[in-house]
Write a protein that holds these residues in place. Sequence first.
Motif, PDB file in Angstrom:
ATOM      1  N   THR A  57       0.833  -1.206   0.000  1.00  9.61           N
ATOM      2  CA  THR A  57       0.000   0.000   0.000  1.00  9.61           C
ATOM      3  C   THR A  57       0.869   1.258   0.000  1.00  9.61           C
ATOM      4  OG1 THR A  57      -1.644  -1.214   1.311  1.00  9.61           O
ATOM      5  CG2 THR A  57      -1.890   1.173   1.186  1.00  9.61           C
ATOM      6  N   GLU A  58       1.891   1.285   0.817  1.00  9.33           N
ATOM      7  CA  GLU A  58       2.782   2.445   0.874  1.00  9.33           C
ATOM      8  C   GLU A  58       3.502   2.649  -0.452  1.00  9.33           C
ATOM      9  OE1 GLU A  58       2.772   0.098   3.277  1.00  9.33           O
ATOM     10  OE2 GLU A  58       2.129   1.172   5.067  1.00  9.33           O
ATOM     11  N   LEU A  59       3.976   1.551  -1.047  1.00  9.58           N
ATOM     12  CA  LEU A  59       4.659   1.650  -2.341  1.00  9.58           C
ATOM     13  C   LEU A  59       3.721   2.202  -3.415  1.00  9.58           C
ATOM     14  CD1 LEU A  59       6.799  -1.616  -2.441  1.00  9.58           C
ATOM     15  CD2 LEU A  59       7.592   0.720  -2.143  1.00  9.58           C
ATOM     16  N   LEU A  60       2.484   1.756  -3.424  1.00  3.86           N
ATOM     17  CA  LEU A  60       1.519   2.255  -4.412  1.00  3.86           C
ATOM     18  C   LEU A  60       1.234   3.744  -4.212  1.00  3.86           C
ATOM     19  CD1 LEU A  60      -1.012  -0.730  -4.629  1.00  3.86           C
ATOM     20  CD2 LEU A  60       0.695  -0.029  -6.317  1.00  3.86           C
ATOM     21  N   LEU A  77       2.028   6.567  -6.985  1.00  2.26           N
ATOM     22  CA  LEU A  77       0.970   7.464  -7.435  1.00  2.26           C
ATOM     23  C   LEU A  77       1.403   8.924  -7.318  1.00  2.26           C
ATOM     24  CD1 LEU A  77      -1.985   7.826  -8.374  1.00  2.26           C
ATOM     25  CD2 LEU A  77      -2.612   7.929  -5.953  1.00  2.26           C
ATOM     26  N   ILE A  78       2.050   9.263  -6.223  1.00  2.00           N
ATOM     27  CA  ILE A  78       2.540  10.639  -6.040  1.00  2.00           C
ATOM     28  C   ILE A  78       3.586  10.975  -7.087  1.00  2.00           C
ATOM     29  CG2 ILE A  78       3.819  12.139  -4.466  1.00  2.00           C
ATOM     30  CD1 ILE A  78       2.375  10.689  -2.164  1.00  2.00           C
ATOM     31  N   VAL A  79       4.506  10.054  -7.378  1.00  2.00           N
ATOM     32  CA  VAL A  79       5.542  10.292  -8.388  1.00  2.00           C
ATOM     33  C   VAL A  79       4.908  10.501  -9.756  1.00  2.00           C
ATOM     34  CG1 VAL A  79       7.481   9.205  -9.612  1.00  2.00           C
ATOM     35  CG2 VAL A  79       7.365   9.104  -7.126  1.00  2.00           C
ATOM     36  N   VAL A  80       3.939   9.677 -10.124  1.00  2.25           N
ATOM     37  CA  VAL A  80       3.274   9.809 -11.422  1.00  2.25           C
ATOM     38  C   VAL A  80       2.538  11.140 -11.504  1.00  2.25           C
ATOM     39  CG1 VAL A  80       1.431   8.866 -12.890  1.00  2.25           C
ATOM     40  CG2 VAL A  80       3.103   7.341 -11.847  1.00  2.25           C
ATOM     41  N   LEU A  81       1.877  11.546 -10.435  1.00  2.07           N
ATOM     42  CA  LEU A  81       1.159  12.812 -10.447  1.00  2.07           C
ATOM     43  C   LEU A  81       2.113  13.999 -10.540  1.00  2.07           C
ATOM     44  CD1 LEU A  81      -1.632  12.172  -7.783  1.00  2.07           C
ATOM     45  CD2 LEU A  81      -1.916  12.329 -10.264  1.00  2.07           C
ATOM     46  N   ILE A 116       8.880   9.907 -16.401  1.00  2.00           N
ATOM     47  CA  ILE A 116       9.437   8.864 -15.535  1.00  2.00           C
ATOM     48  C   ILE A 116      10.525   8.045 -16.239  1.00  2.00           C
ATOM     49  CG2 ILE A 116       8.903   6.751 -14.238  1.00  2.00           C
ATOM     50  CD1 ILE A 116       6.277   8.084 -13.441  1.00  2.00           C
ATOM     51  N   PRO A 117      10.342   7.598 -17.503  1.00  5.48           N
ATOM     52  CA  PRO A 117      11.437   6.863 -18.161  1.00  5.48           C
ATOM     53  C   PRO A 117      12.705   7.710 -18.305  1.00  5.48           C
ATOM     54  CG  PRO A 117       9.388   6.488 -19.333  1.00  5.48           C
ATOM     55  CD  PRO A 117       9.120   7.547 -18.309  1.00  5.48           C
ATOM     56  N   GLU A 118      12.544   9.006 -18.569  1.00  8.35           N
ATOM     57  CA  GLU A 118      13.712   9.886 -18.672  1.00  8.35           C
ATOM     58  C   GLU A 118      14.431   9.992 -17.326  1.00  8.35           C
ATOM     59  OE1 GLU A 118      12.642  13.676 -20.314  1.00  8.35           O
ATOM     60  OE2 GLU A 118      11.383  12.744 -21.844  1.00  8.35           O
ATOM     61  N   LEU A 119      13.657  10.102 -16.262  1.00  9.02           N
ATOM     62  CA  LEU A 119      14.259  10.166 -14.934  1.00  9.02           C
ATOM     63  C   LEU A 119      15.019   8.883 -14.603  1.00  9.02           C
ATOM     64  CD1 LEU A 119      11.348  11.798 -12.901  1.00  9.02           C
ATOM     65  CD2 LEU A 119      13.531  12.850 -13.483  1.00  9.02           C
TER      66      LEU A 119
END
Length: 100
Positions: A12-15, A19-23, A30-33
């Motif tokens: 749950t914490e990982l998800l 989600l925060i990173v994607v937002l 993300i692939p560039e990072l």
Amino acid sequence: MIPLFLGRIGLTELLVVLLIVVLCFGGKKIPELMRGVGRGVKAFREGLEGTDEAVKAEPAAKTETAVKTETEVAKTETSVKTEAEGAKTEAEAGEASGRA
């Protein structure tokens, strides 16, 4: 106050973090990072290998320097002995001419 992470990080914490990173960054960034992170890790590893080679080469350089230093010391000692002998000879010559 209630601590957020008492033990292991669960699914749950990982998800939530994902989600925060994607937002924040968006799906296209993300692939560039991740490529940037991968290049950074690769450069870090290459840097570590370079320091290992430098550490292995360093004792050889110190040995060469030590040999050069010993040679220079021997030359200096020879020069000092030669100068001392020359001064002694001059002093003896001066005494001999003073007696005569």
